[in-house]
Design an enzyme around this catalytic site. Structure first.
Site: not given
Ligand code: ADP
Length: 526
Positions: A91, A150, A385, A470-471
């Site tokens: 992210y 995690d 990723h 959601y993010r």
């Protein structure tokens, strides 16, 4: 050295001097070598001019020092970007949304302030990692468990603010937050909930306080810097057990999800589930797809393959924590309920009474037993990723639809389709499912360009179906915010009205969640 956009070199040098006076010279970082650490190793713009870089980084050690940083930033209109431990992998890591921001790195604020094992909560600073908190609890022999993300090297504060998830009954991390201390863009300190009472005795035990609830305004936002947070923990359970439920046919997923939602919302099932498909796993191992693909086998053919190979179409492992009598009764109830599906089979799994030795070979179990681990990295396929994580309804029909929609897209986009990690949902949240796609990123510009195109398309196609992330990664915050467009972007307009009121100089994390301060609003989508 990169300059924050719109700040003259002379002003920037002055600002850095003032920051050094406030924090100590060694806690202001400006060398290329240091700033490299604040780049996203998995950036979709790696090596391109749009890659987000920091102009400097500072590491305050206390709430007062954070206030000093904010006041200096206001004076020089320095854009800041806050991180706790900066492990927001997939992210954006520790990189800012607005290139040239000064990263406020809170790693030195790493004190565990309190752990209460009578009413079960912890109070931590932002630099405390899951590993740190776990170690503290072990060392002090406290009778509580944490719910690590995690991997476990991130922080409870960073992960909760991003609304991340874990695997135990406390897996909805934002839901576990109770009472925060926040430095506002003005430099003032606010305490939320019962923290409004100067001599509060229940700041971290009762969430609501009095009047409008403001905690949510500081989650995934650029309205404040959180310097302390209360987090609810779970009492260390006496026992743990797990068990597996298998159903035979494709269409069995519809009653399967109904029973699942019923049991989950009756508090019989309480942990995260990853839906699995032994049949699709087999099919993918033969070069087939994990999705329902155009031109792929029909459902009847897949059902036939499942019955010939004696492979369940759908399967899930359920985990139970608590007093031994309760976990046994929960597993029995789960079997009774799913037993209504013809052909359902059950397999008893591991069963522990603590303290005891546990299976060390399954990193997901380690995390489910409240112990942070980096082992889950070994389960991911391929290299870096970008995370794409839409929320879908908790029904079998929604899973079928997602399989079809994303399968079609994967075919059009020529993406690898043999990946269970991407194709089936998880349940971090009690009433909805989340899909977690990993779009590969590399150091190859052409491939990354393709990855970005795929990402944009995923956002658009999801929105057309009523689903959204959601993010998201810092590079796609505008894109995802665009999807939340009800009533001519009433939500974004509300966020930006607040932003202008509380942060008139637009210093805190410009661009976070697609929220830009007035002076930079033209930057959207740049
Ligand atoms: P983690 O510590 O889990 O690695 P990060 O430090 O990467 O998490 O934080 C994730 C995101 O959450 C950041 O990009 C930032 O937008 C936001 N964030 C993190 N810490 C804070 C904080 N203390 N106050 C406000 N926002 C924060």
């Amino acid at each position: 050295m990169a300059l924050p956009p719109g700040v003259a070199q002379r002003d920037f040098s002055r600002a850095l001097g003032e920051l050094a006076n406030a924090l100590g010279r060694e806690w202001v970082f400006t060398s290329d070598e240091d700033l490299k650490l604040y780049r996203d190793a998995y950036s979709p713009f790696y090596g391109e001019s749009e890659d987000r870089v920091a102009s400097a980084a500072v590491a305050p050690n206390s709430t007062e020092q954070v206030q000093a940083v904010v006041r200096i930033a206001n004076k020089y209109k320095l854009p800041l970007w806050t991180i706790s431990t900066g492990r927001n992998l997939g992210y954006g890591g520790s990189s800012p949304a607005y290139s040239g921001s000064v990263v406020v790195d809170l790693k030195r604020m790493n004190r565990v302030i309190e752990v209460n094992d009578k009413t079960h909560y912890a109070v931590v600073e932002p630099g405390v990692s899951y590993f740190d908190l776990h170690r503290y609890i072990q060392e002090h022999k406290l009778n509580v468990w944490i719910d690590p993300a995690d991997p476990g090297w991130g922080s409870p504060i960073g992960n909760s603010l991003e609304r991340g998830g874990g695997r135990t009954p406390m897996r909805d991390h934002w839901n576990a937050v109770c009472g925060m201390e926040v430095v506002l863009p003005s430099g003032e300190v606010l305490r939320t909930g019962m923290g409004g009472l100067p001599n509060t005795q229940v700041w971290h035990q009762y969430k609501y306080g009095f009047g409008p609830l403001v905690d949510g305004l500081f989650s995934q936002s650029n309205f404040g810097i959180v310097t302390r947070m209360g987090i609810w923990l779970m009492p260390a359970p006496e026992a743990y057990r797990d068990g597996r439920v298998n159903v035979a046919k494709h269409d069995d997923l519809v009653p399967f999800m109904e029973h699942y939602a019923y049991l989950m919302n009756s508090d019989v099932l309480r942990g995260t589930m990853l839906l699995e498909s032994p049949l699709l796993n087999y099919h993918a191992s033969q070069g087939g797809s994990f999705f329902e693909m155009p031109g792929g086998p029909s459902i009847a053919e897949l059902d036939k393959m499942a019955s010939e190979r004696n492979l369940p179409y759908w399967s899930a492992e359920f985990r139970f924590w608590g007093p031994p009598k309760v976990v046994d009764a929960q597993w029995e109830t789960v079997k009774d309920r799913f037993g209504a599906i013809r052909g359902a089979t059950f397999k008893d799994g591991r069963s522990y009474r603590f303290p005891t030795e546990v299976d060390q070979n399954d990193p997901t179990l380690t995390v489910a037993l409240g112990t942070p681990s980096l082992g889950v990295f070994g389960l991911l396929q391929g290299g870096g990723h970008l995370g794409f994580s839409p929320i879908i309804p908790m029904t079998g029909e929604a899973v079928f639809k997602a399989q079809k929609v994303y399968g079609q897209l994967y075919a059009e986009m020529n993406l690898p389709v043999g990946n269970q990690f991407a194709a089936l949902p998880w349940s971090y949240s009690p009433r909805a499912l989340v899909m977690l796609f990993g779009i590969p990123v590399s150091h190859d510009k052409v491939k990354n360009q393709d990855g970005r195109r795929i990402f944009d398309k995923l956002v658009e196609v999801s929105a057309a179906n009523g689903w959204a992330e959601y993010r998201t990664h810092v590079a796609f915050m505008d894109k995802v915010a665009d999807a939340y467009s009800f009533n001519n972007h009433a939500m974004r307009r509300f966020h930006e009205t607040l932003k202008d009121a509380i942060d008139p100089n637009g210093i805190l994390s410009p661009g976070k969640s697609g929220i830009w301060p007035k002076r930079l609003r033209g930057t959207r989508g740049a």
